[in-house]
Design an enzyme around this catalytic site. Structure first.
Site, short mmCIF file in Angstrom:
data_model
loop_
_atom_site.label_atom_id
_atom_site.label_comp_id
_atom_site.label_asym_id
_atom_site.label_seq_id
_atom_site.Cartn_x
_atom_site.Cartn_y
_atom_site.Cartn_z
N HIS A 101 0.85 -1.20 0.00
CA HIS A 101 0.00 0.00 0.00
C HIS A 101 0.89 1.25 0.00
CE1 HIS A 101 -2.88 3.04 1.20
NE2 HIS A 101 -3.83 2.20 0.82
N GLU A 174 -4.20 2.56 -7.15
CA GLU A 174 -4.54 3.63 -6.21
C GLU A 174 -3.64 4.83 -6.47
OE1 GLU A 174 -6.73 2.06 -2.50
OE2 GLU A 174 -4.61 2.02 -2.07
P1 13P Z 1 -9.74 6.42 0.64
O1 13P Z 1 -10.92 5.65 0.09
O2 13P Z 1 -9.95 6.91 2.03
O3 13P Z 1 -9.29 7.49 -0.32
O4 13P Z 1 -8.52 5.38 0.76
C1 13P Z 1 -8.21 4.59 -0.33
C2 13P Z 1 -7.20 3.60 0.10
O5 13P Z 1 -6.06 3.94 0.37
C3 13P Z 1 -7.62 2.20 0.20
O6 13P Z 1 -6.54 1.35 0.34
#
Ligand code: 13P
Length: 264
Positions: A101, A174
């Site tokens: 992550h 992401e």
């Molecule tokens: P948010 O949905 O709070 O933007 O976070 C996304 C995330 O990092 C999920 O792993």
């Protein structure tokens, strides 16, 4: 290009990050129990902190929701103070593990060599599906380096990996600038980025493995207000949800909207 939107079961994954205490995690799991009966087994995953996994698993064990860990180490056992191995999260009841992550890349200085080791360890642990996170930061986006960054991150994390027929890998796109910002990516931009990821996977693994063994999901400021814009998009097989997963009603709205378009 081939579209996967009608041929894959979608998945919605909650990442609770380090936002909830054990008690709060238990309360949220109990709330989810009441909201989640409609889902197909395994289409919704929640990832509590390590300390809460066992209790959350107990609460959700007879529901369609399955459990994932937010991280995992690359060795199964040994003198690695503070780390938790894939076989340990499996034993605690996890069926998924998030790897790499961006918050771990930022605060724990994880790099894609480490992410690659973690991915290998998870793939060697029967019963856990890895969720590998990739995504560009704001500067990389502004300077038009996103495509290169995504290809590079995929090559570094997945290079040299070969998958067994039944092994699944989830790639979570992401974009770092969208995480927690309240500003999600524009759906067309997500489709474009997912296309880059799909083409890279085609190139690395061949189109058949790319289609059968991978899902590509999006994460970054998804909420019930905007989820409808992400349903039925090409090559978007699900969502990784942060903030909006901390409230059972809100999270289930997101999941319902996304999963309604899944193959039954
Ligand atoms: P948010 O949905 O709070 O933007 O976070 C996304 C995330 O990092 C999920 O792993």
């Amino acid at each position: 290009m081939e579209s996967v939107k009608s041929s894959k079961n979608k998945i919605v994954i909650a990442n609770w990050k380090m936002k909830l205490s054990l008690k709060e995690s238990i309360d949220l799991a109990n709330d989810l129990k009441n909201y989640c009966k409609v889902f197909k087994k395994g289409s919704v995953v929640v990832c509590p902190n390590f300390m809460s996994i066992i209790e959350v698993k107990k609460i959700l064990k007879d529901t369609p929701i399955v459990i994932g860990s937010q991280d995992v180490f690359w060795e199964q056992q040994g003198a690695y103070t503070g780390e938790v191995s894939p076989s340990m999260v499996l034993e605690a009841g996890c069926e998924y593990a998030i790897i790499g992550h961006s918050e771990r890349r930022k605060y724990m200085l994880e790099n894609y060599e480490m992410i690659h080791q973690k991915l290998k360890a998870v793939l060697n642990t029967d019963g856990i599906t890895p969720i590998v996170c990739i995504g560009e930061n704001e500067d990389e986006r502004k300077t038009d380096r996103r495509d290169f960054v995504l290809v590079h991150q995929l090559q570094q994390s997945l290079g040299g990996i070969s998958l067994l027929e039944n092994q699944q890998v989830i790639i979570a796109y992401e974009p770092i600038w969208a995480i927690g910002s309240g500003i999600a990516i524009e759906p067309e931009e997500a489709v474009y980025a997912h296309k880059i990821i799909k083409l890279t996977l085609n190139d690395m693994f061949g189109p058949q493995v790319s289609s059968n063994n991978f899902k590509i999901i999006y994460g970054g400021s998804i909420s019930s207000k905007i989820v409808k814009d992400f349903v039925d998009l090409e090559n978007i097989d699900g969502l990784l949800v942060g903030g909006a997963s901390l409230n059972a009603e809100e999270f289930c709205k997101v999941a319902k909207a996304m999963l309604a378009s899944s193959k039954k």
